[in-house]
Design a protein around this motif. Structure first.
Motif, PDB file in Angstrom:
ATOM      1  N   ASP A  47      -8.389   2.987  -0.592  1.00 30.02           N
ATOM      2  CA  ASP A  47      -7.322   2.528  -1.476  1.00 30.02           C
ATOM      3  C   ASP A  47      -7.823   2.123  -2.857  1.00 30.02           C
ATOM      4  N   ASP A  96       0.809  -1.219   0.000  1.00 30.79           N
ATOM      5  CA  ASP A  96       0.000   0.000   0.000  1.00 30.79           C
ATOM      6  C   ASP A  96       0.847   1.275   0.000  1.00 30.79           C
ATOM      7  N   ALA A 120       1.446   0.708  -5.919  1.00 33.88           N
ATOM      8  CA  ALA A 120       0.406   0.377  -4.945  1.00 33.88           C
ATOM      9  C   ALA A 120      -0.889  -0.012  -5.655  1.00 33.88           C
ATOM     10  N   GLN A 151      -9.896   0.571   4.267  1.00 36.43           N
ATOM     11  CA  GLN A 151      -9.221   0.207   3.028  1.00 36.43           C
ATOM     12  C   GLN A 151     -10.009   0.618   1.784  1.00 36.43           C
ATOM     13  N   VAL A 174      -1.596  -4.730   2.684  1.00 35.80           N
ATOM     14  CA  VAL A 174      -2.441  -3.547   2.831  1.00 35.80           C
ATOM     15  C   VAL A 174      -2.163  -2.890   4.178  1.00 35.80           C
TER      16      VAL A 174
END
Length: 928
Positions: A670, A130, A270, A667, A313
């Motif tokens: 992301d 990440d 990422a 998350q 992550v």
């Protein structure tokens, strides 16, 4: 001096090599004046040389000092033994790069380098942790370990232009690796015509390589191969499969080229997967073309990539104590209503944008129409930014179009006028607009200004005059809003600043109180005048406007610093340092230039004053504060205008994002960049809202598209794709890594050994180090032979004439209130030069041997200690033509008087002292 006739097989000869004795293998005479000598070097390599009578002056057949004579100086023997041991430090220390770099690595970084990457020979790998997980640190550790192992001499780092200086700084300050950045000046000044051949450690900008065929031609030179190529933000090297055809971008073709030029190839990103399996497999083909190229053509097959990549992550990363590495991150939506004058300005500017869009679509030139459309979207974004930004934009556009009108009126020729209206404006196609999404902030700002000021859909002087009149009217409206002070968005920010910095809100708050969605269930940040806040905006005009207003609100101009794309690197670094360390600085105002490789974890509060039309930038901005080193819960406020067409779309998007965060965790931030709205990017949705948003059926369809994009099942799939080759870091694994590090700490060459060796060897070479503080030394003069040695060895980092301070322990490099010291450890050019010179001058002692006395042994039986160095080679060859060593070991083996061998796990000669007498007869018997 010895005669040529004295050179007989098995004779030990000095004068052939500069660093010790050679052993004669055979001699072939050519007449009576010349011979061809075949000899074996101290390392066991066989070589040959033609010698003539005039060479006899430099030759000496050695009697004293022959191998196995055990007549060497004991003190020098210990010194050269330590030089050899330190030179091979990586064989004793499995984490050498960690112990010789100015870093404190984390468990996931250790496992990435020492478990996932180093064991692979050759390395073809995708590191996809990440954002903020420290991938630059991992790459630096890998380089340092490969250098220590002799597996890396030439390294090329390819990265986006905005990150080149950051890469250079990180690799030098943390790992002492002197990388140079590729520039046009260096290319032109190259002595050989090819700068790549002259430079071993290179950082190159991605687009500099991908767009320049001449530079790529230099890379293709036969001798221009690399030991390691690292590509940062490698997802930019993507190709797409659409309609049965593959579209190869210039960046992807560069990736294909680089893959053929290196033994070790590391991709770092990422976001490796854009949601399309066929595109992902094309991307993985850069690492292994035989395995992935074309697989998707027969129908998409999900490929197992676990042996080629690793992904961790943020939510799964832990510290050595088992606690989460990253704190929670929370986003709030702060809606506000436009005042009546602002609403009128919004309505009329939006109407102008819609009309110009329709006129642009009627143009026969698609590229010109696309450019005009791009200019109009910039205008709409500036309208949403601030009254100052839209006023300045309208004024500059009106002035540029008036200037062009005057030029056209002078010419007054219809045909020429039409061509001039077309030719003078810049043109952008769809690819150019997409490239700008990933371009540095300074480049984006320059293109936007040029396009906004010049691109027009007018096809004649009459149409141009009409557009100028419309712009004058809009400019007057914007000026009146600007002067009235009716800026509801600013009032919302002012209220938020009051909540952040003082227990009671700043007075004169006129806007309605904004409730963040889900706020009741969240941790609310505490008010404190000592907190630091980052505010992101899209435009320089808004940046200056906010700077003045916040300075007035807080009563101190020194409380605000700014970062924007027009700033030089040094100024940007100074601003960053001031924000991090100056207690008087409370607010950082920034454009997306601060979203590019700048670490701002000193703050944990952020405001998106302007929301980007590329949602991936929200995560990039949030990632500036939510990164390694952040200890506080991170809070983000997004300001959104109600009752505006694009604002309604964005507000709905943020509401759905918040619901998804509550269901799936932090998350979800992301995967923002991977969201697709029925196959279209968010930009297209917002433009459609601006153009047709008053139609109820369009408004309903846009809402449906946003909700579908945040469907829980779809998001779950995105997160699972994001977790390709997902690696986890549970508590038991962290404990195992910690235990391995503790064992490595015990096994490594302790700093006091290096300190003891260096001080003694440096003295023998004519230098002196004076102790100024405990275990910290000053070197006022480095002897010339030591200074010059770095030209022959190492990676190009010079040995300095003097050092204010040197230290051998990390903790002593920068103690508070004392001068900064150079960290002397394996890999530092000063230590490497001292080791190399010591070995060159005294290496033959390792073959001759010496007599030492072990005071702990009360017996009189002699023992012989051997240094056994053995290696495994493969069929490949290094750049020098030698076989490539894939594994190497050093053992200390002791044989007693009975001929029994015993393996010792340390350097036993360090516990011995110099003998008072001579070697006795029984000792000679053992030697025989």
């Amino acid at each position: 001096m010895s005669k040529l006739e004295d050179l007989q097989p098995n004779a030990a000869v000095r004068g052939i090599l500069p660093d010790g004795l050679v052993t004669v293998v055979s001699v072939t005479w050519h007449g009576s004046e010349a011979i061809e000598l075949f000899y074996k070097t101290p390392t066991g390599k066989v070589a040959n040389e033609l010698l003539y009578r005039f060479d006899e002056d430099r030759l000496e057949v050695v009697e004293k000092g022959r191998p196995w004579s055990f007549d060497g100086d004991g003190a020098l023997f210990r010194l050269v033994s330590e030089a050899q041991r330190i030179r091979l430090a990586h064989l004793f220390d499995p984490l050498l790069a960690v112990h010789t770099s100015v870093i404190d690595p984390l468990p996931h970084q250790i496992t990435a380098v020492y478990e996932a990457m180093l064991p692979r020979q050759p390395l073809r790998f995708l590191l996809a942790d990440d954002p903020g997980a420290g991938k630059t640190i991992m790459a630096g550790l890998l380089m340092k370990e490969m250098i220590a192992r002799g597996d890396l001499q030439r390294c090329l780092v390819v990265c986006p232009g905005s990150l080149a200086e950051q890469w250079q700084d990180e690799l030098y300050h943390r790992f002492h690796l002197p990388f140079e950045i590729l520039t046009n000046d260096k290319l032109e000044a190259a002595r050989t015509g090819n700068w790549f051949l002259e430079t071993n450690l290179v950082i190159a900008r991605l687009d500099k390589l991908s767009r320049n065929e001449d530079v790529q031609q230099k890379l293709r030179a036969p001798d221009c191969r690399w030991d390691l190529v690292v590509c940062d933000e490698a997802h930019k090297m993507s190709a797409t499969f659409f309609g049965g055809e593959v579209k190869y971008t210039k960046r992807y073709k560069l990736g294909q080229l680089l893959s053929t030029l290196t033994r070790h190839f590391l991709l770092m990103t990422a976001t490796p997967h854009n949601g399309k399996e066929e595109d992902f497999q094309l991307f993985m083909a850069l690492l292994d073309g035989d395995r992935f190229e074309g697989r998707f053509r027969d129908g998409v097959h999900t490929a197992d990539v676990s042996d080629l990549m690793r992904r961790m992550v943020k939510e799964g990363l832990l510290k050595f104590d088992g606690t989460p590495l990253f704190p929670e991150r929370i986003a709030y939506t702060v809606p506000y209503r436009l005042s009546d004058p602002e609403a009128i300005l919004y309505k009329e500017v939006t109407e102008y944008v819609r009309e110009e869009f329709n006129r642009a679509e009627a143009l026969e030139n698609d590229k010109r129409a696309g450019t005009v459309g791009f200019a109009l979207t910039i205008l709409q974004r500036r309208l949403a930014s601030s009254p100052e930004a839209i006023y300045q934009s309208l004024r500059r556009r009106r002035e540029r179009l008036e200037s062009r009108l005057r030029e056209l009126e002078v010419i007054q020729r219809g045909a020429v006028v039409a061509s001039m209206l077309t030719s003078t404006a810049p043109t952008l196609d769809e690819d150019d607009v997409q490239d700008l999404d990933e371009a540095p902030d300074s480049e984006v700002a320059a293109v936007e200004e040029e396009v906004l000021d010049q691109a027009t859909a007018a096809r004649s002087i009459v149409e141009l005059k009409a557009e100028i009149e419309t712009l004058k009217h809009l400019e007057d409206l914007a000026q009146s809003v600007r002067r009235s002070g009716e800026d509801r968005k600013w009032r919302e920010l002012a209220s938020l600043l009051g909540e952040v910095f003082t227990p009671a809100a700043i007075a004169n708050r006129a806007a309605d109180k904004a409730e963040a969605y889900g706020r009741a269930a969240r941790i609310k940040p505490l008010s404190s005048p000592h907190q630091k806040l980052v505010i992101f905006t899209e435009f320089r005009d808004t940046l200056s406007y906010l700077g003045n207003r916040i300075a007035t609100l807080l009563g101190r101009s020194e409380a605000i610093v700014m970062i924007h794309g027009g700033m030089g690197r040094e100024d940007r670094l100074k601003t960053q340092e001031a924000f991090r360390h100056d207690p008087k600085v409370q607010v950082l105002l920034a454009t997306d230039a601060a979203g590019e490789g700048i670490n701002l974890q000193r703050a944990h509060l952020m405001v998106n004053y302007d929301l980007p039309w590329n949602p991936n930038r929200i995560e990039q901005r949030f990632g500036r504060i939510h990164r390694i080193g952040q200890t506080e819960v991170c809070h983000l406020w997004n300001l959104v205008a109600e009752e505006t067409r694009e604002g309604d779309v964005y507000r709905r998007l943020l509401e759905k994002l918040d619901q998804a965060r509550q269901a799936l965790g932090g998350q979800v931030f992301d995967v923002l960049g991977k969201l697709q709205f029925e196959g279209r990017p968010l930009r297209d949705l917002l433009i459609e809202a601006i153009r047709y948003g008053e139609q109820p059926e369009v408004k309903a369809r846009l809402t449906q598209v946003v909700e579908k994009a945040f469907d829980r099942g779809y998001l779950q799939n995105l997160l699972e794709e994001k977790a390709l080759a997902h690696d986890t870091m549970d508590v038991s694994r962290v404990h195992r890594v910690r235990e391995e590090m503790e064992r490595a700490e015990a096994r490594r060459l302790q700093p006091h050994y290096i300190e003891s060796f260096f001080l003694e060897a440096f003295r023998c070479l004519g230098g002196s180090a004076k102790q100024r503080e405990p275990r910290r030394y000053e070197i006022t003069h480095v002897p010339a032979p030591v200074r010059n040695r770095d030209r022959l060895i190492g990676i190009g980092e010079p040995v300095l004439p003097r050092y204010e301070r040197i230290a051998f322990e990390k903790s002593l490099v920068a103690p508070q209130g004392q001068p900064l010291a150079a960290f002397i450890c394996p890999g530092h050019p000063l230590l490497d030069s001292v080791i190399d010179l010591t070995l060159e001058r005294q290496r033959d002692l390792l073959k001759r041997g010496a007599v030492l006395v072990d005071e702990r042994d009360p017996g009189t039986d002699p023992r012989v200690l051997f240094y056994l160095e053995h290696a495994i080679q493969d069929a490949g060859q290094t750049r020098t033509g030698d076989r490539r060593v894939v594994s190497k070991r050093v053992l200390y083996v002791e044989i007693d008087s009975g001929g029994n061998p015993r393996h010792l796990h340390y350097a036993p000669y360090l516990d011995c002292v110099l003998p008072a007498g001579v070697l006795n007869t029984r000792g000679r018997d053992v030697i025989r």
